[in-house]
Design an enzyme around this catalytic site. Structure first.
Site, PDB file in Angstrom:
ATOM      1  N   HIS A  94       0.833  -1.201   0.000  1.00 57.88           N
ATOM      2  CA  HIS A  94       0.000   0.000   0.000  1.00 57.88           C
ATOM      3  C   HIS A  94       0.867   1.251   0.000  1.00 57.88           C
ATOM      4  CE1 HIS A  94       0.527   0.687   4.430  1.00 57.88           C
ATOM      5  NE2 HIS A  94       0.528  -0.632   4.490  1.00 57.88           N
TER       6      HIS A  94
ATOM      7  N   ASP B 166      -0.576   4.246   0.890  1.00 55.93           N
ATOM      8  CA  ASP B 166      -1.124   5.177   1.880  1.00 55.93           C
ATOM      9  C   ASP B 166      -0.458   4.970   3.235  1.00 55.93           C
ATOM     10  OD1 ASP B 166      -2.496   2.649   1.985  1.00 55.93           O
ATOM     11  OD2 ASP B 166      -3.974   3.546   3.336  1.00 55.93           O
TER      12      ASP B 166
ATOM     13  N   ASP C 260       6.174   1.360   7.385  1.00 55.66           N
ATOM     14  CA  ASP C 260       4.844   0.866   7.030  1.00 55.66           C
ATOM     15  C   ASP C 260       4.232   1.718   5.925  1.00 55.66           C
ATOM     16  OD1 ASP C 260       2.492  -0.531   7.092  1.00 55.66           O
ATOM     17  OD2 ASP C 260       1.782   0.310   8.985  1.00 55.66           O
TER      18      ASP C 260
ATOM     19  N   GLU D  12      -5.259   0.871   2.513  1.00 60.67           N
ATOM     20  CA  GLU D  12      -5.007  -0.224   3.448  1.00 60.67           C
ATOM     21  C   GLU D  12      -5.157   0.242   4.882  1.00 60.67           C
ATOM     22  OE1 GLU D  12      -2.975  -3.114   6.021  1.00 60.67           O
ATOM     23  OE2 GLU D  12      -2.514  -0.994   5.782  1.00 60.67           O
ATOM     24  N   GLU D  13      -4.724   1.465   5.150  1.00 55.15           N
ATOM     25  CA  GLU D  13      -4.786   1.997   6.513  1.00 55.15           C
ATOM     26  C   GLU D  13      -6.170   2.530   6.870  1.00 55.15           C
ATOM     27  OE1 GLU D  13      -2.531   1.412   8.461  1.00 55.15           O
ATOM     28  OE2 GLU D  13      -0.552   1.518   7.535  1.00 55.15           O
TER      29      GLU D  13
ATOM     30  N   GLU E 124       4.437  -5.941   4.300  1.00 56.01           N
ATOM     31  CA  GLU E 124       4.138  -5.408   5.630  1.00 56.01           C
ATOM     32  C   GLU E 124       5.346  -5.590   6.557  1.00 56.01           C
ATOM     33  OE1 GLU E 124       1.721  -3.675   6.601  1.00 56.01           O
ATOM     34  OE2 GLU E 124       0.187  -3.990   5.061  1.00 56.01           O
TER      35      GLU E 124
ATOM     36  N   HIS F 118       3.455   3.513  12.962  1.00 58.06           N
ATOM     37  CA  HIS F 118       2.361   4.370  13.446  1.00 58.06           C
ATOM     38  C   HIS F 118       2.808   5.257  14.619  1.00 58.06           C
ATOM     39  CE1 HIS F 118      -1.175   1.900  11.578  1.00 58.06           C
ATOM     40  NE2 HIS F 118      -0.081   1.830  10.842  1.00 58.06           N
TER      41      HIS F 118
END
Length: 380
Positions: free
Chosen positions: A69, A71, A102, A136-137, A165, A352
């Site tokens: 991903h 995003d 990520d 995805e997020e 991932e 994150h």
């Protein structure tokens, strides 16, 4: 640096594009340009507000999909970061930025690995594909999930899928995620009758009944897990009741909770248990709003895991641990089609978080691992 670390330079270029879900911010355009130059046929797929990309090279045979991903989650207060979250600074050997772990570094490593493989083996066996999304997020409705429906309508089948991932724990490529637990969410509002705390006989304390239900669900032994999965877990994430006054019995109480469940359970089996407990506390089970985020999946073995082990041994000199721990991933949309699915990426210690970062050297090392894995599956 670009000559010696092409994947790192591409990762930095992607991080500099602030692609907070569902925005792609031009990441997929940059990737599409490079993949087209490497001989990939590229489809740009826009579903709702989400940008997706499907690219494939090769004539026939088994299909290996590199998935990820573009995003990222929001950066939060920029002033709390040591460096601009979208500047992609490399300081003391560390790459800083939102998406460094990520998972823009993995995407960059995949692109560079594919470019190298295509240059070395222009008539390779099988087919090599990319599946990228900018959702995805977020809700994950118009991203990989929608692309898989599009592929199904075209009669396209993925045999092997490598997601980038961030799977690593203590050192690069020490862990492969070969499955994920299912995730079931629930919201409930318990209706009672508001009243004065001095006259409980005139009221119906909604919170008391809700707490009774949550106690039973917390104490319930769902299962003991198995060789691949830890036991199913239940967690309460939100609880609300009352007006703030000390002398009022709440007439309503709300809760949000979640199960991370192994294949020993299903959404239906969990719901049946909850229904029984609700009836025992005078709570209407139909008041619960359910949302299934994903079913559990597992790749117990096969050519993909074998290729990953050999590639990691070649580039890192160590074996790997197979794990199903962690949250959900887009693998939950791909595995049900019958594909072998694994996740292999950088260290996940800072995902994150403020000052998200990974070792800069790991980006091109990861590209080497990916290249070796692709060769193992598609070279001959």
């Amino acid at each position: 640096m670009a000559d010696n670390a092409p994947a790192l330079e591409l990762a930095r270029a992607l991080i500099r594009r602030p692609s907070v879900t569902p925005e792609d911010a031009g990441c997929q355009d940059l990737i599409a340009e490079r993949l087209e130059a490497a001989g990939f046929a590229v489809d740009r797929l826009r579903f709702g507000a989400v940008d997706n990309l499907w690219a494939v090279a090769g004539e026939s045979g088994p299909l290996l999909c590199l998935a990820g991903h573009t995003d990222v989650v929001p950066a939060g207060p920029a002033e709390q970061w040591s460096y601009d979250p979208f500047a992609a600074e490399v300081v003391d050997g560390q790459l800083y930025g939102r998406g460094a772990a990520d998972m823009k570094s993995s995407v960059a490593a995949m692109v560079c690995a594919a470019e190298r493989f295509r240059a070395e083996h222009p008539r390779h066996a099988g087919r090599l594909a990319f599946l990228l999304t900018s959702d995805e997020e977020g809700p994950a409705i118009d991203g990989t999930n929608a692309v898989m429906r599009w592929l199904e309508a075209r009669g396209e089948h993925i045999d092997y899928c490598l997601l980038g991932e961030p799977s690593s724990s203590s050192e690069l490529a020490d862990t492969i995620k070969n499955g994920r637990r299912g995730s079931l969410n629930a919201r409930i509002r318990v209706e009672g009758r508001q009243g004065h705390v001095a006259y409980p006989q005139r009221a119906d304390n909604a919170l008391h009944r809700l707490i009774g239900l949550l106690h039973d669900l917390t104490a319930h032994r769902w299962d003991d897990g198995d060789a691949f999965f830890p036991p199913t877990s239940f967690q309460v994430s939100n609880l609300r009741a009352g007006t703030g006054a000390e002398n009022m019995i709440p007439g309503e109480a709300d809760a949000v909770f979640n199960w991370r469940f192994s294949p020993l359970q299903s959404a239906e089996s969990i719901q049946a248990v909850v229904r029984d407990y609700c009836n025992g506390h005078g709570i209407d089970p139909d008041a619960i709003e359910w949302r299934l985020s994903g079913e559990p999946f597992i790749t117990e073995g096969g050519a993909l895991i074998d290729a990953a082990r050999r590639a990691i041994g070649e580039h890192c000199g160590h074996d790997v641990t197979l794990s199903t721990a962690g949250g959900t991933s887009d693998g939950r949309f791909i595995a049900p089609t019958g594909a072998e699915v694994i996740e292999l990426g950088p260290l996940n210690a800072s995902i994150h978080q403020i000052d998200e970062h990974i070792e800069a050297a790991h980006v091109d090392q990861l590209a080497g691992i990916y290249h070796a894995l692709i060769e193992e599956l598609l070279r001959n």
